[in-house]
Design a protein around this motif. Structure first.
Motif, mmCIF file in Angstrom:
data_model
loop_
_atom_site.group_PDB
_atom_site.id
_atom_site.type_symbol
_atom_site.label_atom_id
_atom_site.label_comp_id
_atom_site.label_asym_id
_atom_site.label_seq_id
_atom_site.Cartn_x
_atom_site.Cartn_y
_atom_site.Cartn_z
ATOM 1 N N HIS A 13 -3.898 24.683 15.766
ATOM 2 C CA HIS A 13 -3.043 23.325 15.217
ATOM 3 C C HIS A 13 -3.750 22.116 14.890
ATOM 4 O O HIS A 13 -3.322 21.014 15.071
ATOM 5 C CB HIS A 13 -1.916 23.180 16.243
ATOM 6 C CG HIS A 13 -1.158 24.282 16.898
ATOM 7 N ND1 HIS A 13 -0.199 24.813 15.824
ATOM 8 C CD2 HIS A 13 -1.168 24.994 17.925
ATOM 9 C CE1 HIS A 13 0.284 25.924 16.636
ATOM 10 N NE2 HIS A 13 -0.371 26.148 17.747
ATOM 11 N N TYR A 15 -4.632 21.287 11.814
ATOM 12 C CA TYR A 15 -4.211 20.685 10.415
ATOM 13 C C TYR A 15 -2.968 19.845 10.646
ATOM 14 O O TYR A 15 -2.147 20.559 11.187
ATOM 15 C CB TYR A 15 -3.899 21.559 9.523
ATOM 16 C CG TYR A 15 -5.265 22.320 9.104
ATOM 17 C CD1 TYR A 15 -6.401 21.765 8.676
ATOM 18 C CD2 TYR A 15 -5.515 23.879 9.373
ATOM 19 C CE1 TYR A 15 -7.501 22.437 8.422
ATOM 20 C CE2 TYR A 15 -6.693 24.481 9.168
ATOM 21 C CZ TYR A 15 -7.632 23.854 8.567
ATOM 22 O OH TYR A 15 -8.765 24.290 8.128
ATOM 23 N N GLU A 16 -2.817 18.693 10.298
ATOM 24 C CA GLU A 16 -1.686 17.927 10.498
ATOM 25 C C GLU A 16 -0.738 18.232 9.309
ATOM 26 O O GLU A 16 0.574 17.744 9.722
ATOM 27 C CB GLU A 16 -2.259 16.336 10.241
ATOM 28 C CG GLU A 16 -2.868 15.986 11.431
ATOM 29 C CD GLU A 16 -3.385 14.333 11.425
ATOM 30 O OE1 GLU A 16 -2.850 13.629 10.515
ATOM 31 O OE2 GLU A 16 -4.148 14.146 11.949
ATOM 32 N N ASN A 17 -1.126 18.678 8.204
ATOM 33 C CA ASN A 17 -0.003 19.035 7.197
ATOM 34 C C ASN A 17 -1.010 19.939 6.294
ATOM 35 O O ASN A 17 -2.191 20.322 6.472
ATOM 36 C CB ASN A 17 0.373 17.721 6.446
ATOM 37 C CG ASN A 17 -0.787 16.922 5.950
ATOM 38 O OD1 ASN A 17 -1.767 17.470 5.355
ATOM 39 N ND2 ASN A 17 -0.787 15.675 6.324
ATOM 40 N N PHE A 18 -0.165 20.422 5.359
ATOM 41 C CA PHE A 18 -0.779 21.367 4.296
ATOM 42 C C PHE A 18 -1.848 20.968 3.621
ATOM 43 O O PHE A 18 -2.655 21.606 3.305
ATOM 44 C CB PHE A 18 0.554 21.998 3.459
ATOM 45 C CG PHE A 18 0.115 22.904 2.597
ATOM 46 C CD1 PHE A 18 -0.178 24.394 2.848
ATOM 47 C CD2 PHE A 18 -0.130 22.645 1.227
ATOM 48 C CE1 PHE A 18 -0.432 25.340 2.142
ATOM 49 C CE2 PHE A 18 -0.636 23.775 0.197
ATOM 50 C CZ PHE A 18 -0.888 25.005 0.968
ATOM 51 N N SER A 19 -1.693 19.743 3.235
ATOM 52 C CA SER A 19 -2.836 19.107 2.423
ATOM 53 C C SER A 19 -4.283 19.054 3.100
ATOM 54 O O SER A 19 -5.224 19.345 2.407
ATOM 55 C CB SER A 19 -2.251 17.638 2.076
ATOM 56 O OG SER A 19 -3.534 16.792 1.228
ATOM 57 N N HIS A 20 -4.055 18.928 4.500
ATOM 58 C CA HIS A 20 -5.458 19.464 5.123
ATOM 59 C C HIS A 20 -5.984 20.536 5.104
ATOM 60 O O HIS A 20 -7.241 20.961 4.998
ATOM 61 C CB HIS A 20 -5.365 18.655 6.543
ATOM 62 C CG HIS A 20 -5.217 17.240 6.706
ATOM 63 N ND1 HIS A 20 -4.238 16.299 7.498
ATOM 64 C CD2 HIS A 20 -5.513 16.114 5.731
ATOM 65 C CE1 HIS A 20 -4.225 15.441 7.342
ATOM 66 N NE2 HIS A 20 -5.064 14.874 6.343
ATOM 67 N N GLN A 22 -5.508 22.843 2.705
ATOM 68 C CA GLN A 22 -5.717 23.050 1.456
ATOM 69 C C GLN A 22 -6.914 22.603 1.202
ATOM 70 O O GLN A 22 -7.890 23.084 0.437
ATOM 71 C CB GLN A 22 -4.565 22.394 0.466
ATOM 72 C CG GLN A 22 -4.758 22.699 -0.780
ATOM 73 C CD GLN A 22 -3.842 22.494 -1.931
ATOM 74 O OE1 GLN A 22 -2.931 21.871 -1.573
ATOM 75 N NE2 GLN A 22 -4.073 22.566 -3.215
ATOM 76 N N LYS A 57 0.850 29.541 -3.156
ATOM 77 C CA LYS A 57 1.331 28.053 -2.990
ATOM 78 C C LYS A 57 2.542 27.636 -3.995
ATOM 79 O O LYS A 57 3.465 27.086 -3.538
ATOM 80 C CB LYS A 57 0.164 27.118 -3.121
ATOM 81 C CG LYS A 57 0.408 25.581 -2.779
ATOM 82 C CD LYS A 57 -0.737 24.731 -2.779
ATOM 83 C CE LYS A 57 -1.066 24.346 -4.453
ATOM 84 N NZ LYS A 57 -1.919 23.462 -4.569
#
Length: 72
Positions: A13, A15-20, A22, A57
């Motif tokens: 866990h 990654y804080e969000n999808f952007s990270h 990606q 995506k």
């Protein structure tokens, strides 16, 4: 960057969000293309998997948009 590192980060866990997520995924493919010539199978595979990633995506984002619009 490599798939095992990404898998580990997902499992932990990280990654804080999808952007990270990606960003790491994109780095993986940029490196594959940077360090392998366009005539190599690795380069072609990197392009194919990245295209697949972008298609999926887009499908997910489109589905999310539709679901958000349905909510009252």
């Amino acid at each position: 960057m490599d798939f095992e590192t990404i898998r580990h980060r997902v499992t932990m866990h990280h990654y804080e969000n999808f952007s990270h997520f990606q960003k790491d995924f994109s780095l993986l493919f940029r490196n594959a293309k940077k360090f392998n010539g366009a005539e190599t199978q690795i380069y072609r595979d990197a392009e194919a998997v990245m295209n697949f990633f972008e298609e999926k995506k887009a499908e997910i984002m489109s589905s999310m948009d539709k679901n958000l619009k349905k909510k009252p």
